[in-house]
Design a protein around this motif. Sequence first.
Motif, PDB file in Angstrom:
ATOM      1  N   GLN A  49      29.978 -88.012  24.531  1.00 39.48           N
ATOM      2  CA  GLN A  49      29.719 -86.743  25.213  1.00 39.48           C
ATOM      3  C   GLN A  49      29.770 -86.948  26.724  1.00 39.48           C
ATOM      4  O   GLN A  49      29.354 -87.975  27.242  1.00 39.48           O
ATOM      5  N   SER A  50      30.292 -85.939  27.401  1.00 41.26           N
ATOM      6  CA  SER A  50      30.430 -86.074  28.850  1.00 41.26           C
ATOM      7  C   SER A  50      30.500 -84.695  29.503  1.00 41.26           C
ATOM      8  O   SER A  50      31.048 -83.756  28.930  1.00 41.26           O
ATOM      9  N   ALA A  51      29.910 -84.579  30.673  1.00 43.67           N
ATOM     10  CA  ALA A  51      30.006 -83.358  31.483  1.00 43.67           C
ATOM     11  C   ALA A  51      30.079 -83.783  32.948  1.00 43.67           C
ATOM     12  O   ALA A  51      29.717 -84.909  33.303  1.00 43.67           O
ATOM     13  N   LYS A  52      30.539 -82.879  33.783  1.00 40.27           N
ATOM     14  CA  LYS A  52      30.745 -83.222  35.181  1.00 40.27           C
ATOM     15  C   LYS A  52      29.519 -82.900  36.037  1.00 40.27           C
ATOM     16  O   LYS A  52      28.887 -81.864  35.873  1.00 40.27           O
ATOM     17  N   THR A  53      29.212 -83.806  36.924  1.00 40.79           N
ATOM     18  CA  THR A  53      28.166 -83.553  37.910  1.00 40.79           C
ATOM     19  C   THR A  53      28.775 -82.749  39.062  1.00 40.79           C
ATOM     20  O   THR A  53      29.987 -82.528  39.115  1.00 40.79           O
ATOM     21  N   VAL A  57      33.013 -81.960  40.019  1.00 43.68           N
ATOM     22  CA  VAL A  57      33.650 -80.654  39.822  1.00 43.68           C
ATOM     23  C   VAL A  57      34.610 -80.376  40.977  1.00 43.68           C
ATOM     24  O   VAL A  57      34.296 -80.645  42.142  1.00 43.68           O
ATOM     25  N   ARG A  58      35.773 -79.827  40.632  1.00 41.26           N
ATOM     26  CA  ARG A  58      36.781 -79.557  41.672  1.00 41.26           C
ATOM     27  C   ARG A  58      36.339 -78.414  42.576  1.00 41.26           C
ATOM     28  O   ARG A  58      35.830 -77.398  42.116  1.00 41.26           O
ATOM     29  N   GLY A  59      36.532 -78.585  43.881  1.00 40.66           N
ATOM     30  CA  GLY A  59      36.252 -77.530  44.844  1.00 40.66           C
ATOM     31  C   GLY A  59      34.843 -77.638  45.413  1.00 40.66           C
ATOM     32  O   GLY A  59      34.116 -78.595  45.202  1.00 40.66           O
ATOM     33  N   GLY A  76      24.917 -74.816  50.123  1.00 37.26           N
ATOM     34  CA  GLY A  76      25.759 -75.843  50.710  1.00 37.26           C
ATOM     35  C   GLY A  76      27.102 -75.976  50.022  1.00 37.26           C
ATOM     36  O   GLY A  76      28.057 -76.503  50.591  1.00 37.26           O
ATOM     37  N   SER A  77      27.187 -75.475  48.762  1.00 41.64           N
ATOM     38  CA  SER A  77      28.429 -75.636  48.011  1.00 41.64           C
ATOM     39  C   SER A  77      28.458 -74.632  46.867  1.00 41.64           C
ATOM     40  O   SER A  77      27.413 -74.326  46.275  1.00 41.64           O
ATOM     41  N   ILE A  78      29.630 -74.106  46.564  1.00 41.17           N
ATOM     42  CA  ILE A  78      29.742 -73.200  45.415  1.00 41.17           C
ATOM     43  C   ILE A  78      29.844 -73.980  44.100  1.00 41.17           C
ATOM     44  O   ILE A  78      30.014 -73.386  43.036  1.00 41.17           O
ATOM     45  N   ARG A  84      27.941 -70.407  38.983  1.00 41.11           N
ATOM     46  CA  ARG A  84      28.855 -70.375  37.845  1.00 41.11           C
ATOM     47  C   ARG A  84      30.045 -71.274  38.156  1.00 41.11           C
ATOM     48  O   ARG A  84      30.664 -71.155  39.213  1.00 41.11           O
ATOM     49  N   GLY A  85      30.350 -72.193  37.253  1.00 39.87           N
ATOM     50  CA  GLY A  85      31.421 -73.149  37.503  1.00 39.87           C
ATOM     51  C   GLY A  85      30.960 -74.382  38.245  1.00 39.87           C
ATOM     52  O   GLY A  85      31.767 -75.243  38.601  1.00 39.87           O
ATOM     53  N   GLY A  86      29.649 -74.444  38.500  1.00 42.06           N
ATOM     54  CA  GLY A  86      29.129 -75.610  39.202  1.00 42.06           C
ATOM     55  C   GLY A  86      28.921 -76.797  38.278  1.00 42.06           C
ATOM     56  O   GLY A  86      29.125 -76.714  37.062  1.00 42.06           O
ATOM     57  N   GLY A  87      28.505 -77.907  38.862  1.00 42.98           N
ATOM     58  CA  GLY A  87      28.275 -79.117  38.080  1.00 42.98           C
ATOM     59  C   GLY A  87      26.967 -79.048  37.294  1.00 42.98           C
ATOM     60  O   GLY A  87      26.148 -78.157  37.497  1.00 42.98           O
ATOM     61  N   VAL A  88      26.797 -80.017  36.394  1.00 47.69           N
ATOM     62  CA  VAL A  88      25.577 -80.101  35.589  1.00 47.69           C
ATOM     63  C   VAL A  88      24.593 -81.017  36.306  1.00 47.69           C
ATOM     64  O   VAL A  88      24.983 -82.046  36.875  1.00 47.69           O
TER      65      VAL A  88
END
Length: 207
Positions: A49-53, A57-59, A76-78, A84-88
């Motif tokens: 299992q894996s998710a992005k921090t 995440v791109r952008g 500081g960052s979207i 929505r669409g942010g990292g975990v």
Amino acid sequence: MPKINVLNISGETVGEIELSENIFAVEIREHAVYEAVKNHLANRRQGTQSAKTRAEVRGGGRKPWRQKGTGRARQGSIRSPQWRGGGVVFAPKPRDYSYAIPKKIKRLALKSVLTSKVNDQELLVLDELKFDDISTKNAVNVLSKLGVDKKAIVVIGEGDNAVYRSFRNIPGVMTTVANNLNVYDILNHDMMIITKDAVKTVEEVYA
């Protein structure tokens, strides 16, 4: 020593066998069984299992708006976790869940579940189990004549391809060799069907 009837593939009693009391008549240790099952299931976990921090995440490289004066909360960052669409926040990453337990614990657990099968009359011993050809129909007939209508594990002494392939398509039935027995598979099946040769192998390997 516990004694049990020996059946043929037609379900007829053809003799009797004495089981080793060191394998099939030991004190049942429930905690050893628990540890063996937990270890088996942990070792089976893939851990993929894996998710992005937020760093992966791109952008989100630019601050979405200035720090002060907008009336909105500072950002500081979207790609922050609240977006929505942010990292975990604490993203799961691939890891190895396997671990080792002492061989004595594994062996004690196996002896405990084998003893339990004997005590609960869920162990059937066959004089032999051989098929000339691969036939699921023959395998179903054997189970029917033995009166087995539950989940069953079939244990043979040596790898017999015809027997293995005949039983493998039957739902709820598993075939294995005596050298590969494990606590989880025995517990996961209501009945255990084992050949005389496999009994000897079990007594030699796990004594």
